[in-house]
Scaffold this motif. Sequence first.
Motif, short mmCIF file in Angstrom:
data_model
loop_
_atom_site.label_atom_id
_atom_site.label_comp_id
_atom_site.label_asym_id
_atom_site.label_seq_id
_atom_site.Cartn_x
_atom_site.Cartn_y
_atom_site.Cartn_z
N SER A 131 0.79 -1.24 0.00
CA SER A 131 0.00 0.00 0.00
C SER A 131 0.82 1.29 0.00
CB SER A 131 -0.97 0.00 1.19
OG SER A 131 -1.82 -1.11 1.13
N ASN A 133 2.01 5.12 -1.43
CA ASN A 133 1.29 6.30 -1.89
C ASN A 133 1.66 6.60 -3.33
OD1 ASN A 133 -0.04 6.94 0.59
ND2 ASN A 133 1.90 7.69 1.38
N GLY A 170 -2.59 4.58 -1.76
CA GLY A 170 -2.92 5.94 -1.34
C GLY A 170 -2.92 6.83 -2.57
N ASP A 171 -4.06 6.94 -3.22
CA ASP A 171 -4.10 7.64 -4.53
C ASP A 171 -5.07 8.82 -4.53
OD1 ASP A 171 -6.49 6.30 -4.42
OD2 ASP A 171 -6.32 5.38 -6.40
N GLN A 175 -2.11 15.81 -1.58
CA GLN A 175 -0.82 15.66 -2.27
C GLN A 175 -0.99 15.72 -3.78
OE1 GLN A 175 0.16 11.70 -0.79
NE2 GLN A 175 -0.10 10.85 -2.84
N TYR A 320 -9.91 10.25 5.15
CA TYR A 320 -9.40 9.03 4.53
C TYR A 320 -9.82 7.79 5.31
CZ TYR A 320 -5.68 8.70 8.06
OH TYR A 320 -4.98 8.58 9.23
#
Length: 572
Positions: A131, A133, A170-171, A175, A320
């Motif tokens: 997992s 990012n 983590g999409d 960011q 999230y």
Amino acid sequence: MACLFRRAIAEQVSQVLGLPPEKLIPHIHAIQVHRKQDSPDFQLYVNSVPGGQFNAACQMENAQKLASKLAENSVISQIGTGRGSVTFRINRDLLTKTILRKINQDGSSYGMNSELLSNTPRGLTLVEYSSPNIAKKFHVGHLRSTIIGNFIANLKEAVGCKVVRMNYLGDWGFQFGLLGAGFSKYGCEEKLRANPLQHLFEVYVKVSATAEKDEDMKRSAQDFMQRLENGHPQALSLWTHFRDLSIEEYAKVYKRLGVQFDEYSGESFYTEKAQDILKLLKSKEILKTAGDGKIVVDLSEQGDLSTYSTVMRSDGTSLYITRDLAAAIDRMEKYNFDEMIYVIKVKKHILNICLKFWRFLGKNICQHVKFGRVQGMQTRRGDVIFLEDVLDEARSRMLQNMANSETSKKTEDPADTAEKIGIAALIIQDFKGPLLSDYKFQWDQALQSSGDTGVFLQYTHARLHSLLNLWETREKEEFDANCLQDPSVSSTLQHFLRYDEVIHKTLKELQPRYLVSYLMGLGHLANVAHHSLHVKGSSPDVAHARLLFFNSIRVVLANGMRLLGITPLDKM
């Protein structure tokens, strides 16, 4: 195989105690090998016998009393007592023939059909691990999650579970607002194609530094994220471009590690479903409103909000954590799994909420495998940030070690050989201790060819494999057990008896250190046998029996290495 002998012991003991053999089998344990002294094969501690038939204060007396009522037979050649236990030694000829034939017949499934594992649930297990990012290089901090999750998935599959390997990326989040806003200023499509994650990392560093000082840049990032959430074609296209390139780069690293996934998922898929989850939680009366207006899940036992987790901000927007919970529930609806295992560093809050939710459904199917940090993983260039640097460093160091070693054999692809040895070194160094513990990584220690290292396991397997070139009658299953009377054979056979117990304990606790310790012991026993049992110059019958024995060690060693995520080498 061990389970056949346990049953033979259990059946005799059951006649004395009036208990079903099935009740006794889990309490009959193979004894750990003592290199300097001959020892029995199995023991039964009388205080562990179900039903409380023995006085706990009289262990020795109880053991002697039970042993006196048992008799030696064609299977059990000797019955004795230890400290509060009855000990059993198996007929050596029968032990040798049974185990070596069983390993030869079962191959990769050896030990997995033991009665000790008969009650193991064999449903659908979903394992989430790694997992990373999106749009960031694979940080070395993800190494533990990746190899631990891969090990657990391998182990579950080996005992007959159906496994779904999940990489939850983590999409989503601010960011991407920064990247989207900053790429037009700092980005270069040519550099992006040449080295996607490195260039995205450089852009992110620059735009983050700018946004800290420049309010306009921060607003641009927020505006981009807003357009992305609203499905603006241009913003969505750029985000998709970053995501696809990232997954392609991650796949290269996973291939080097021998890791694969059945499904790539991500936060982005659950942005809309998060609101549905909040409604569901509200309908189950799990949600409460905190004093500052935040919507939370009460995790306290008393229901007083002393412990809670926020799932919605006071302005009505989700977090999230809400998307993660939506993902967990969506997986349940999609796969109807029997258990879900998180191998992620920061999932405790998700696990707690999931447990609370599943309890409303009468289920307890979530588990969080925790692990510590790695310290001291540095390359010659300095501090390591990215996993690729670590893999490159391991390969480089092993290539140098191979070039300097007089015993190294020429291989078709030295770099690939060095890569597999280096990865074995990383995995074993990581798996030697409890997963929850932090540990300090040391290159010189990890890459030693002797001692309890991944290099040692690879070397032992390769040396055992090289013996097969001398085996001219390997298709012949029959062999003369009298050719295998050496003490090193007896010690190794006793070690084989423990394999299913080790697998059982490893599966129960999801701790690879038990399997690592077992394989190291097997490797050292193989070395002792290799020095005392010569094949060259022996008669055909002796050579055949010894080669069958050495191949059995190789098979079990390779099986365990593959469970750990290590590709056994045939030559090095």
